[in-house]
Design a protein around this motif. Structure first.
Motif, PDB file in Angstrom:
ATOM      1  N   ASN A  76       0.885  -1.110   0.089  1.00  0.00           N
ATOM      2  CA  ASN A  76       0.006   0.095  -0.068  1.00  0.00           C
ATOM      3  C   ASN A  76       1.016   1.301  -0.104  1.00  0.00           C
ATOM      4  O   ASN A  76       1.859   1.244   0.691  1.00  0.00           O
ATOM      5  CB  ASN A  76      -0.946  -0.016   1.130  1.00  0.00           C
ATOM      6  CG  ASN A  76      -2.113  -1.086   1.398  1.00  0.00           C
ATOM      7  OD1 ASN A  76      -2.522  -1.292   0.024  1.00  0.00           O
ATOM      8  ND2 ASN A  76      -2.446  -1.782   2.118  1.00  0.00           N
ATOM      9  N   THR A  79      -2.020   8.244   0.280  1.00  0.00           N
ATOM     10  CA  THR A  79      -2.952   8.404   1.173  1.00  0.00           C
ATOM     11  C   THR A  79      -4.238   8.350   0.466  1.00  0.00           C
ATOM     12  O   THR A  79      -4.529   8.216  -0.638  1.00  0.00           O
ATOM     13  CB  THR A  79      -2.578   9.935   1.752  1.00  0.00           C
ATOM     14  OG1 THR A  79      -2.595  10.787   0.686  1.00  0.00           O
ATOM     15  CG2 THR A  79      -1.295  10.007   2.487  1.00  0.00           C
ATOM     16  N   SER A  80      -5.452   8.656   1.253  1.00  0.00           N
ATOM     17  CA  SER A  80      -6.540   8.537   0.909  1.00  0.00           C
ATOM     18  C   SER A  80      -7.108   9.805  -0.098  1.00  0.00           C
ATOM     19  O   SER A  80      -6.524  10.814   0.120  1.00  0.00           O
ATOM     20  CB  SER A  80      -7.665   8.570   1.980  1.00  0.00           C
ATOM     21  OG  SER A  80      -7.582   9.765   2.660  1.00  0.00           O
ATOM     22  N   GLU A  82      -9.765  11.247   0.534  1.00  0.00           N
ATOM     23  CA  GLU A  82     -10.264  12.367   1.527  1.00  0.00           C
ATOM     24  C   GLU A  82      -8.879  13.169   1.980  1.00  0.00           C
ATOM     25  O   GLU A  82      -9.032  14.525   2.260  1.00  0.00           O
ATOM     26  CB  GLU A  82     -10.732  11.492   2.734  1.00  0.00           C
ATOM     27  CG  GLU A  82     -12.035  11.045   2.421  1.00  0.00           C
ATOM     28  CD  GLU A  82     -12.008   9.697   1.404  1.00  0.00           C
ATOM     29  OE1 GLU A  82     -10.846   8.976   1.578  1.00  0.00           O
ATOM     30  OE2 GLU A  82     -12.877   9.437   0.796  1.00  0.00           O
ATOM     31  N   ASP A  83      -7.821  12.490   2.098  1.00  0.00           N
ATOM     32  CA  ASP A  83      -6.712  13.236   2.730  1.00  0.00           C
ATOM     33  C   ASP A  83      -6.215  14.375   1.352  1.00  0.00           C
ATOM     34  O   ASP A  83      -5.954  15.498   1.833  1.00  0.00           O
ATOM     35  CB  ASP A  83      -5.475  12.424   3.036  1.00  0.00           C
ATOM     36  CG  ASP A  83      -4.528  13.222   3.759  1.00  0.00           C
ATOM     37  OD1 ASP A  83      -4.612  13.891   4.577  1.00  0.00           O
ATOM     38  OD2 ASP A  83      -3.277  12.657   3.463  1.00  0.00           O
TER      39      ASP A  83
END
Length: 176
Positions: A76, A79-80, A82-83
């Motif tokens: 992985n 980051t997301s 949303e971030d």
């Protein structure tokens, strides 16, 4: 393969948008549906030329759930969404999926008001003086190994791949 753009000679990624997805990026979920994450985002691909995505396994682009086993380095990285939004890295009106969507459009000829910002982000991350590119080079040097020893910093390698860059022997040898 070094990619160059006449109108932005400083911007020199070495992966095409197609390669980013063929090599496995974002666990296959980059173009998932942003409104309903449980579904694929096939509508996002309609703004891009079909030769970008035709023939690529849809699991490498449209999965509703990220699967790190699809990533080239099986890790992985990043980051997301949303971030990204929280940090104002996304220009919603242009490219709601972020940098890679911008790069896809830029690669295929679109120019926008966001080009300077996005190219600078790439330079800071993966360019010749980019933080993560040089960090990977130094990690390989510290372990006294080759540029293509994929056991060294797979998360950084995966992240660089997301940014259309793969460490080359030429680049590795350019920094001492």
């Amino acid at each position: 393969m070094l990619i160059s753009f006449k109108d932005h000679p400083e911007f020199t990624p070495n992966l095409t948008p197609r390669q980013i997805f063929e090599y496995g990026s974002f666990g296959g979920s980059y173009f998932r549906d942003l409104e309903d994450p449980n579904h694929s985002g096939t509508n996002a691909l309609t703004s891009l030329p079909p030769d970008l995505w035709q023939g690529i396994d849809k699991d490498l682009m449209l999965s509703a759930v990220a699967n790190k086993q699809l990533n080239k380095y099986k890790v992985n990285a990043g980051t997301s969404l949303e971030d990204w939004r929280h940090k104002n890295w996304i220009q919603e009106e242009l490219d709601p999926y972020g940098w890679v969507q911008w790069y896809c459009h830029f690669y295929y000829g679109r120019r926008s008001k966001d080009d300077t910002r996005q190219i600078q982000r790439w330079l800071n991350f993966a360019g010749p003086n980019g933080r993560w590119r040089n960090r990977l080079i130094k990690a390989c040097q510290k372990k006294d190994t080759h540029y293509n020893d994929y056991t060294v910093s797979p998360v950084i390698r995966q992240s660089l791949q997301h940014w259309a860059y793969e460490l080359t022997e030429e680049d590795f040898n350019g920094i001492k």
